[in-house]
Design a protein around this motif. Structure first.
Motif, PDB file in Angstrom:
ATOM      1  N   ARG A  25      24.622 -33.962   3.212  1.00 28.46           N
ATOM      2  CA  ARG A  25      23.969 -34.738   2.147  1.00 28.46           C
ATOM      3  C   ARG A  25      23.818 -33.900   0.877  1.00 28.46           C
ATOM      4  NH1 ARG A  25      19.081 -33.545   0.741  1.00 28.46           N
ATOM      5  NH2 ARG A  25      17.635 -32.383   2.088  1.00 28.46           N
ATOM      6  N   GLN A  26      23.670 -32.580   1.019  1.00 25.30           N
ATOM      7  CA  GLN A  26      23.595 -31.718  -0.148  1.00 25.30           C
ATOM      8  C   GLN A  26      24.914 -31.752  -0.918  1.00 25.30           C
ATOM      9  OE1 GLN A  26      22.052 -28.266   2.438  1.00 25.30           O
ATOM     10  NE2 GLN A  26      21.279 -27.733   0.409  1.00 25.30           N
ATOM     11  N   VAL A  27      25.996 -31.684  -0.180  1.00 22.83           N
ATOM     12  CA  VAL A  27      27.316 -31.705  -0.807  1.00 22.83           C
ATOM     13  C   VAL A  27      27.561 -33.050  -1.487  1.00 22.83           C
ATOM     14  CG1 VAL A  27      29.801 -31.597  -0.385  1.00 22.83           C
ATOM     15  CG2 VAL A  27      28.256 -30.023   0.812  1.00 22.83           C
ATOM     16  N   LYS A  28      27.237 -34.140  -0.794  1.00 23.45           N
ATOM     17  CA  LYS A  28      27.460 -35.465  -1.379  1.00 23.45           C
ATOM     18  C   LYS A  28      26.649 -35.653  -2.660  1.00 23.45           C
ATOM     19  CE  LYS A  28      28.744 -38.010   2.800  1.00 23.45           C
ATOM     20  NZ  LYS A  28      28.379 -39.104   3.743  1.00 23.45           N
ATOM     21  N   ALA A  29      25.428 -35.164  -2.660  1.00 25.82           N
ATOM     22  CA  ALA A  29      24.584 -35.287  -3.857  1.00 25.82           C
ATOM     23  C   ALA A  29      25.191 -34.492  -5.010  1.00 25.82           C
ATOM     24  CB  ALA A  29      23.178 -34.794  -3.555  1.00 25.82           C
ATOM     25  N   ALA A  30      25.656 -33.277  -4.717  1.00 20.12           N
ATOM     26  CA  ALA A  30      26.257 -32.449  -5.758  1.00 20.12           C
ATOM     27  C   ALA A  30      27.539 -33.077  -6.288  1.00 20.12           C
ATOM     28  CB  ALA A  30      26.541 -31.048  -5.216  1.00 20.12           C
ATOM     29  N   VAL A  31      28.361 -33.609  -5.396  1.00 24.02           N
ATOM     30  CA  VAL A  31      29.610 -34.249  -5.812  1.00 24.02           C
ATOM     31  C   VAL A  31      29.319 -35.454  -6.702  1.00 24.02           C
ATOM     32  CG1 VAL A  31      31.615 -35.548  -4.998  1.00 24.02           C
ATOM     33  CG2 VAL A  31      30.954 -33.434  -3.838  1.00 24.02           C
ATOM     34  N   ASP A  32      28.345 -36.263  -6.331  1.00 26.13           N
ATOM     35  CA  ASP A  32      27.990 -37.434  -7.146  1.00 26.13           C
ATOM     36  C   ASP A  32      27.555 -37.010  -8.542  1.00 26.13           C
ATOM     37  OD1 ASP A  32      28.582 -39.149  -5.102  1.00 26.13           O
ATOM     38  OD2 ASP A  32      26.496 -39.412  -4.429  1.00 26.13           O
ATOM     39  N   LEU A  33      26.768 -35.934  -8.617  1.00 23.94           N
ATOM     40  CA  LEU A  33      26.293 -35.460  -9.921  1.00 23.94           C
ATOM     41  C   LEU A  33      27.447 -34.917 -10.763  1.00 23.94           C
ATOM     42  CD1 LEU A  33      23.029 -33.704  -8.711  1.00 23.94           C
ATOM     43  CD2 LEU A  33      23.124 -35.576 -10.380  1.00 23.94           C
ATOM     44  N   THR A  39      27.034 -30.871 -15.416  1.00 25.13           N
ATOM     45  CA  THR A  39      27.658 -29.544 -15.328  1.00 25.13           C
ATOM     46  C   THR A  39      27.024 -28.743 -14.199  1.00 25.13           C
ATOM     47  OG1 THR A  39      26.084 -28.484 -16.824  1.00 25.13           O
ATOM     48  CG2 THR A  39      28.004 -29.556 -17.829  1.00 25.13           C
ATOM     49  N   VAL A  40      27.726 -27.711 -13.765  1.00 24.90           N
ATOM     50  CA  VAL A  40      27.186 -26.855 -12.706  1.00 24.90           C
ATOM     51  C   VAL A  40      25.850 -26.224 -13.115  1.00 24.90           C
ATOM     52  CG1 VAL A  40      27.555 -24.682 -11.458  1.00 24.90           C
ATOM     53  CG2 VAL A  40      29.356 -26.413 -11.512  1.00 24.90           C
ATOM     54  N   PRO A  41      25.713 -25.645 -14.320  1.00 26.87           N
ATOM     55  CA  PRO A  41      24.414 -25.073 -14.684  1.00 26.87           C
ATOM     56  C   PRO A  41      23.276 -26.096 -14.645  1.00 26.87           C
ATOM     57  CG  PRO A  41      26.098 -24.291 -16.183  1.00 26.87           C
ATOM     58  CD  PRO A  41      26.727 -25.369 -15.358  1.00 26.87           C
ATOM     59  N   PHE A  42      23.541 -27.314 -15.105  1.00 26.00           N
ATOM     60  CA  PHE A  42      22.498 -28.341 -15.102  1.00 26.00           C
ATOM     61  C   PHE A  42      22.092 -28.701 -13.677  1.00 26.00           C
ATOM     62  CE2 PHE A  42      21.277 -32.827 -14.820  1.00 26.00           C
ATOM     63  CZ  PHE A  42      20.190 -32.846 -15.674  1.00 26.00           C
ATOM     64  N   VAL A  43      23.083 -28.911 -12.821  1.00 29.20           N
ATOM     65  CA  VAL A  43      22.788 -29.282 -11.435  1.00 29.20           C
ATOM     66  C   VAL A  43      22.033 -28.157 -10.730  1.00 29.20           C
ATOM     67  CG1 VAL A  43      23.798 -29.897  -9.200  1.00 29.20           C
ATOM     68  CG2 VAL A  43      24.782 -30.829 -11.303  1.00 29.20           C
ATOM     69  N   ALA A  44      22.482 -26.921 -10.950  1.00 24.60           N
ATOM     70  CA  ALA A  44      21.841 -25.777 -10.288  1.00 24.60           C
ATOM     71  C   ALA A  44      20.395 -25.603 -10.745  1.00 24.60           C
ATOM     72  CB  ALA A  44      22.633 -24.505 -10.567  1.00 24.60           C
ATOM     73  N   ARG A  45      20.133 -25.884 -12.013  1.00 24.57           N
ATOM     74  CA  ARG A  45      18.808 -25.605 -12.571  1.00 24.57           C
ATOM     75  C   ARG A  45      17.855 -26.784 -12.465  1.00 24.57           C
ATOM     76  NH1 ARG A  45      14.488 -24.614 -13.819  1.00 24.57           N
ATOM     77  NH2 ARG A  45      13.626 -23.305 -15.470  1.00 24.57           N
ATOM     78  N   TYR A  46      18.353 -27.988 -12.671  1.00 22.25           N
ATOM     79  CA  TYR A  46      17.446 -29.127 -12.826  1.00 22.25           C
ATOM     80  C   TYR A  46      17.607 -30.246 -11.802  1.00 22.25           C
ATOM     81  CZ  TYR A  46      16.530 -26.873 -17.289  1.00 22.25           C
ATOM     82  OH  TYR A  46      16.178 -25.963 -18.257  1.00 22.25           O
ATOM     83  N   ARG A  47      18.460 -30.047 -10.823  1.00 22.80           N
ATOM     84  CA  ARG A  47      18.615 -31.078  -9.792  1.00 22.80           C
ATOM     85  C   ARG A  47      18.527 -30.444  -8.405  1.00 22.80           C
ATOM     86  NH1 ARG A  47      17.223 -33.601 -13.344  1.00 22.80           N
ATOM     87  NH2 ARG A  47      18.189 -35.400 -14.356  1.00 22.80           N
ATOM     88  N   LYS A  48      17.608 -29.525  -8.249  1.00 21.09           N
ATOM     89  CA  LYS A  48      17.462 -28.820  -6.978  1.00 21.09           C
ATOM     90  C   LYS A  48      17.010 -29.747  -5.857  1.00 21.09           C
ATOM     91  CE  LYS A  48      16.592 -24.259  -8.985  1.00 21.09           C
ATOM     92  NZ  LYS A  48      15.646 -23.142  -9.140  1.00 21.09           N
ATOM     93  N   GLU A  49      16.157 -30.711  -6.184  1.00 18.31           N
ATOM     94  CA  GLU A  49      15.698 -31.648  -5.147  1.00 18.31           C
ATOM     95  C   GLU A  49      16.868 -32.438  -4.568  1.00 18.31           C
ATOM     96  OE1 GLU A  49      12.131 -30.677  -7.504  1.00 18.31           O
ATOM     97  OE2 GLU A  49      14.187 -31.229  -7.998  1.00 18.31           O
ATOM     98  N   ALA A  50      17.789 -32.847  -5.439  1.00 20.85           N
ATOM     99  CA  ALA A  50      18.924 -33.658  -4.989  1.00 20.85           C
ATOM    100  C   ALA A  50      19.878 -32.856  -4.114  1.00 20.85           C
ATOM    101  CB  ALA A  50      19.665 -34.229  -6.192  1.00 20.85           C
ATOM    102  N   THR A  51      20.132 -31.609  -4.511  1.00 18.41           N
ATOM    103  CA  THR A  51      21.152 -30.815  -3.808  1.00 18.41           C
ATOM    104  C   THR A  51      20.574 -29.877  -2.765  1.00 18.41           C
ATOM    105  OG1 THR A  51      21.093 -28.959  -5.372  1.00 18.41           O
ATOM    106  CG2 THR A  51      22.516 -30.827  -5.931  1.00 18.41           C
TER     107      THR A  51
END
Length: 790
Positions: A25-33, A39-51
């Protein structure tokens, strides 16, 4: 997305999750984002709950594997369509194609069905010779020539029994070479047991002297480091070396090789004295030597190159990251000196904000030798503009110019100057760039380099982003690498570094803004134009007034842009605007309803007294709450290290001043697979071989040192004729100078041969030049002096 598509995506997500050791589910959330434009920096910094808090390194790996596996699926679909169109797709073959877990395996399976030009085997089939091949393979008790006589036909182009047998052999050879399972088994065997051998071509010894280490060389595939593979491939390309991929080390054994035996076993061929046994054995030998070995050689050559490229790109990216994240000197007036002899030393003074305050050219060195006049000019400029730092480019005449700066400091202690040697790699690329013309209009190209040198001391990241990463010169054999692979990796490094540090939107250049998450070059230009027209931004909300900066771009970039002294204190931090309500709730809990954010910022005691779990809600989880508390404690904290300088030993200015046993301070300029190059102030970087870095085994030199590190080293050996300096980080090592330099290093001493734990390393490199003959930059220059390049 179709059901089939969803199944494919699920399969990809599952495989990536297994490889990364995370939940699907972590991978699927990251792929969707990522698919949604994040971007990778945005996902890493501000979407931690999702991934589930996947970090940027995991996300970069995920992104790379996602690209590969989607390409694999596209190719799988094309293969299925092709085989289906031929009417040859049955259930078993389809299952085999669907189960292929790599591009190589998929191509092995597809090989028999791949449209190809008319082969000897195809011609033989058309002549009706396949029953002969099948008959001899199935019943070796048949005498080959007698069986072949029945297939002789002038009408079909089969002149006699020998011609019939030749056609049957072509059919079996193709069949043996297209057995996917067999080829996969032999490929892995050859990879684990084979080796790459190099020989110098006749008459090329002198012209190809830079490849002398490979004139008679062989090493197992699995032990070859990337720089040696790339060096040999370059030697072959320049027609100096002949390379051979040997299936295994030569032996005195006679008879069928292990590979031939594997082919024979696969097809039930054995030497039992039957009439067709010898013919079948000869066919196996023919198939191995003329088809299978050739095919495996092509595959493994590609595999060697790809593995070498991957490692070289990794080293380049790691060194680039360290250079970009080097300690900034900060907002201090700086004088940049771009050294030169005949053309003089170019001087540029920039104020605390990086704005050019003055430029000059002085001529302290030969042939003009205007030393005192040059000192007077530099002292005047330093006094007039309140200069605190002197940045000296490390190219030609750098040591002489460093001595000039030292004399300036000695004669004028009241100025309080500090001198620092700065890598000028890429400065000339910047000087001649369109952006430099726009940024420094009317300034002579030669002076722009001095401006860049001064600015890169103030803020390496802000200045180096103006240069193509490939021109910064911290890679090895970079022009032998895949352009796409290298650019993608280096761009990712720059993006991660810029967003990791954060960017002041009111001072940032267009190139720096263009590296921020969600901001393109066009959008960066719009931000700067808006800033120039309307003045500094007072808040992040003001970014929404920038032309073409829509909601998606604002979401991606806002958290990485800093506004200091603006209307909202949180705008100077890494807290994203979407989380401001949460930050305000934390403030209220800490200092009451009327509390101000500014009052809580930096109050470590009060912030650490709060329980993060008390602020978790349906929108923001514990990771985001924890990040906000950390930001409030250290708002806008720069993750880069504190600025420090190395002190070169007085009186040690050239290689002849060195002596074994000397203890010196230096700066790590580059790190390669075989060790680290250290600038100790004598024009040639010394080499700390990987075997001299620690008392324990060192797998990766970057585990010990990184570019920019200030280190203490001991001189172990100095070879003046070859300009090689051997250093050690183990200060209690006993120096063992060579008795007499020779024209060629001993095999174990070559710096391009990482030791297996106990080999001493020698070598040196020149101070990196601004350009290099092969375009390799500073690392190429270092390797050149270390004996790898000309």
């Amino acid at each position: 997305m179709t059901a089939a598509g969803a199944s494919t995506e699920d399969r990809i997500a599952g495989r990536i999750a297994e490889e990364l050791g995370v939940r699907e589910r972590q991978v699927k959330a990251a792929v969707d984002l990522l698919d949604g434009g994040a971007t990778v920096p945005f996902v890493a910094r501000y979407r931690k709950e999702a991934t589930g808090a996947l970090d940027d390194a995991q996300l970069r790996s995920l992104e790379e594997r996602l690209r590969y596996l989607r390409e694999l699926e596209d190719r799988r679909t094309a293969v299925l369509d092709s085989v289906r169109a031929q009417g040859k797709l049955d259930g078993a073959l389809q299952a085999q194609i669907l189960a292929a877990d790599s591009k190589a395996r998929l191509e092995d399976i597809y090989l028999p069905f791949k449209p190809k030009r008319r082969t000897k085997a195809q011609i033989a089939r058309e002549a009706g010779l396949e029953p002969l091949a099948d008959g001899l393979l199935g019943d070796p008790s048949v005498e080959p020539l007698a069986a072949a006589a029945a297939f002789v036909s002038a009408e079909r182009g089969v002149a006699d029994g020998a011609a019939a047998l030749e056609g049957a052999r072509a059919i079996l050879t193709e069949r043996f070479g297209e057995d996917a399972d067999l080829i996969g088994e032999l490929r892995e065997r050859m990879w684990t047991r084979g080796r790459l051998a190099a020989k110098v071509r006749d008459g090329k010894e002198e012209a190809g002297a830079k490849f002398a280490d490979y004139f008679d060389f062989a090493e197992p595939f699995t032990e070859l480091p990337s720089h040696r593979v790339l060096a040999m491939l370059r030697g072959e390309k320049e027609e100096v070396l002949d390379l051979v991929l040997e299936p295994e080390e030569p032996s005195e054994a006679t008879g069928p090789t292990a590979y031939e035996q594997a082919i024979a076993r696969r097809f039930g061929i054995a030497q039992r004295g039957r009439p067709a046994d010898k013919w079948l054995g000869d066919t196996v030998r023919w198939a191995w030597r003329t088809r299978v070995l050739v095919h495996l050689g092509i595959d493994l050559r590609l595999r060697l190159r790809q593995a070498a490229e991957d490692e070289a790109v990794r080293v380049f990216a790691a060194n680039l990251r360290d250079l970009l994240l080097a300690a900034p000197a900060g907002t201090r007036a700086t004088m940049g000196l771009d050294p030169g002899f005949r053309t003089g030393v170019k001087v540029a003074v920039v104020d605390a904000t990086g704005k050019v305050a003055a430029t000059e050219t002085v001529y302290p060195h030969v042939p003009q030798q205007k030393w005192d006049a040059s000192l007077a000019t530099l002292a005047r400029l330093a006094r007039e503009h309140g200069v605190e730092l002197v940045a000296i480019g490390n190219g030609t005449a750098s040591r002489e110019t460093d001595r000039l700066a030292a004399d300036l400091i000695t004669r004028h202690p009241e100025l309080g100057l500090t001198k620092v040697m700065v890598s000028e790699a890429g400065a000339s690329v910047y000087s001649a760039s369109a952006y430099a013309s726009q940024e420094l209009p009317g300034m002579d190209v030669s002076l722009r380099g001095a401006v860049s040198i001064a600015r890169r001391l103030q803020d390496p990241l802000a200045e180096l982003v103006k240069i193509d990463p490939k021109s910064i010169g911290v890679g090895q054999y970079q022009h032998d690498l895949s352009e796409v692979k290298l650019s993608r990796s280096l761009d990712a490094v720059v993006e991660d570094c810029v967003n990791g540090v954060g960017v002041d939107v009111n001072t940032a250049s267009v190139p720096l803004l263009a590296r921020v998450s969600g901001i393109s070059t066009g959008l960066a230009e719009n931000i700067v134009a808006h800033r120039d027209t309307n003045g500094p931004f007072r808040s992040r909300r003001g970014l929404k007034d920038v032309s073409r900066l829509g909601p998606k771009a604002f979401e991606q970039c806002a958290g990485f842009l800093r506004i200091r002294g603006g209307d909202q204190p949180l705008d100077a931090s890494g807290v994203h605007p979407e989380a401001y309500p949460l930050a305000q709730a934390i403030v209220r809990a800490a200092v009451g309803d009327k509390g101000e954010v500014a009052a809580l910022m930096g109050d470590t005691a009060k912030l650490r007294s709060l329980r993060p779990e008390n602020f978790v809600d349906d929108t923001f989880g514990l990771p985001t709450v924890t990040d906000i508390l950390r930001e409030l404690e250290n708002p806008g904290r720069d993750p880069r290290p504190e600025f420090k300088t190395a002190t070169f030993k007085e009186g040690v200015e050239k290689i002849g001043d060195l002596a074994p046993g000397m203890l010196l301070e230096g700066v790590v300029t580059n790190v390669a697979a075989f060790g680290a190059f250290v600038d100790i102030g004598v024009h040639q970087d010394g080499l700390v071989h990987v075997s001299a870095m620690s008392r324990t085994f060192v797998k990766d030199p970057r585990d010990v040192v990184k570019p920019g590190d200030i280190v203490r080293v001991k001189v172990m050996d100095v070879d003046i004729p070859r300009k090689r300096i051997s250093l050690t980080l183990r200060l209690d090592d006993e120096a063992t100078p060579s008795a007499k330099p020779t024209g060629k290093p001993a095999r174990g001493d070559r710096p391009d041969r990482p030791g297996r734990g106990d080999r001493p390393g020698r070598g040196a490199a020149p101070r990196p030049r601004r350009e290099s003959d092969d375009g390799g930059g500073a690392m190429a220059d270092a390797l050149r002096r270390a004996g790898l390049l000309k």
